[in-house]
Motif scaffolding. Sequence first.
Motif, mmCIF file in Angstrom:
data_model
loop_
_atom_site.group_PDB
_atom_site.id
_atom_site.type_symbol
_atom_site.label_atom_id
_atom_site.label_comp_id
_atom_site.label_asym_id
_atom_site.label_seq_id
_atom_site.Cartn_x
_atom_site.Cartn_y
_atom_site.Cartn_z
ATOM 1 N N ALA A 114 38.726 48.482 54.183
ATOM 2 C CA ALA A 114 39.454 48.735 55.170
ATOM 3 C C ALA A 114 40.746 49.057 55.048
ATOM 4 O O ALA A 114 41.292 49.916 55.861
ATOM 5 C CB ALA A 114 39.302 47.881 56.499
ATOM 6 N N GLY A 115 41.480 48.542 53.902
ATOM 7 C CA GLY A 115 42.643 48.633 53.791
ATOM 8 C C GLY A 115 42.943 49.530 52.321
ATOM 9 O O GLY A 115 42.240 49.989 51.788
ATOM 10 N N VAL A 116 44.312 49.251 51.968
ATOM 11 C CA VAL A 116 44.751 49.974 50.654
ATOM 12 C C VAL A 116 44.253 48.942 49.469
ATOM 13 O O VAL A 116 44.674 47.797 49.641
ATOM 14 C CB VAL A 116 46.233 50.186 50.597
ATOM 15 N N SER A 117 43.786 49.572 48.642
ATOM 16 C CA SER A 117 43.387 48.683 47.459
ATOM 17 C C SER A 117 44.067 49.234 46.009
ATOM 18 O O SER A 117 44.024 50.341 45.776
ATOM 19 C CB SER A 117 41.755 48.847 47.293
ATOM 20 N N GLN A 118 44.304 48.263 45.428
ATOM 21 C CA GLN A 118 45.053 48.077 44.251
ATOM 22 C C GLN A 118 44.434 47.512 43.120
ATOM 23 O O GLN A 118 44.047 46.438 43.313
ATOM 24 C CB GLN A 118 46.695 47.875 44.124
ATOM 25 N N SER A 119 44.397 48.036 41.845
ATOM 26 C CA SER A 119 43.806 47.326 40.871
ATOM 27 C C SER A 119 44.652 47.591 39.520
ATOM 28 O O SER A 119 44.923 48.815 39.308
ATOM 29 C CB SER A 119 42.338 47.494 40.728
ATOM 30 N N PRO A 120 44.537 46.825 38.411
ATOM 31 C CA PRO A 120 44.394 45.473 38.577
ATOM 32 C C PRO A 120 45.659 44.769 39.465
ATOM 33 O O PRO A 120 46.304 45.298 39.538
ATOM 34 C CB PRO A 120 44.394 44.966 37.280
ATOM 35 N N SER A 121 45.088 43.456 39.997
ATOM 36 C CA SER A 121 46.079 42.717 40.515
ATOM 37 C C SER A 121 47.088 42.054 39.790
ATOM 38 O O SER A 121 48.590 42.060 40.308
ATOM 39 C CB SER A 121 45.331 41.569 41.440
ATOM 40 N N ASN A 122 46.780 41.790 38.721
ATOM 41 C CA ASN A 122 47.744 41.377 37.464
ATOM 42 C C ASN A 122 47.566 42.147 36.191
ATOM 43 O O ASN A 122 46.243 42.243 36.079
ATOM 44 C CB ASN A 122 47.546 39.877 37.469
ATOM 45 N N LYS A 123 48.544 42.315 35.490
ATOM 46 C CA LYS A 123 48.281 43.121 34.226
ATOM 47 C C LYS A 123 49.459 42.630 33.179
ATOM 48 O O LYS A 123 50.529 42.796 33.659
ATOM 49 C CB LYS A 123 48.435 44.549 34.290
ATOM 50 N N VAL A 124 49.102 42.050 32.158
ATOM 51 C CA VAL A 124 50.094 41.613 31.295
ATOM 52 C C VAL A 124 49.820 42.526 29.884
ATOM 53 O O VAL A 124 48.689 42.584 29.412
ATOM 54 C CB VAL A 124 49.779 40.134 30.921
ATOM 55 N N THR A 125 50.882 43.134 29.587
ATOM 56 C CA THR A 125 50.838 44.094 28.574
ATOM 57 C C THR A 125 51.878 43.937 27.493
ATOM 58 O O THR A 125 53.038 43.374 27.651
ATOM 59 C CB THR A 125 50.789 45.342 29.085
ATOM 60 N N GLU A 126 51.616 44.361 26.331
ATOM 61 C CA GLU A 126 52.609 43.961 25.061
ATOM 62 C C GLU A 126 53.376 45.395 25.300
ATOM 63 O O GLU A 126 53.047 46.512 25.325
ATOM 64 C CB GLU A 126 52.027 44.250 23.729
#
Lengths: 112, 114
Positions: free
Chosen positions: B2-14
């Motif tokens: 029903a809501g706005v969905s974002q992915s990923p919730s967390n991202k660690v990158t170099e």
Amino acid sequence: TQLLEQSPQFLSIQEGENLTVYCNSSSVFSSLQWYRQEPGEGPVLLVTVVTGGEVKKLKRLTFQFGDARKDSSLHITAAQPGDTGLYLCAGVGDRYGQNFVFGPGTRLSVLP
Amino acid sequence: GAGVSQSPSNKVTEKGKDVELRCDPISGHTALYWYRQSLGQGLEFLIYFQGNSAPDKSGLPSDRFSAERTGGSVSTLTIQRTQQEDSAVYLCASSLIPANTEAFFGQGTRLTVV
């Protein structure tokens, strides 16, 4: 250039106290919104004010839109720890297109 | 959902790697917005979509940032050659009619560039 300014930037008060936060701009907006954001969450709309001079009440929260539609205030009566969060004002105006212009926010902490 | 969905919730990158952040707006919402929020700060506007077009991309901080929206729905924000200063929470919002009503926000993607 910051289109919307909010004051104070930080506010820490005791439970039961009253407070007012301000949102100011040199620009005219067709409407103005207030959002509250809690840690780890996105902002959530509290109110939209449209008419200059308009006052809206939401339980212990009172919102006012300035007569010239350039400023707004949020007054909280008898603050509670649950009111803790980041309060953001957002201007909605034709001059800047179909967009929400957010202020920098007021971070409120209500201590029990 | 029903809501706005974002992915990923967390991202660690170099540092130097590319990342893609995804936003699924509320069905039927024509307007979609991307914002960036650094720790303890307000919202920094990045880009706005009306349908699949972007009338206002003035907030993109550099040419390493790009975004697209397909089918008037899902949007992807891409950051190329990430830098440490790109670390922030990236928030997506959608609204039914551009700027005439409430902006519904996702929970954001927390990006950390190490």
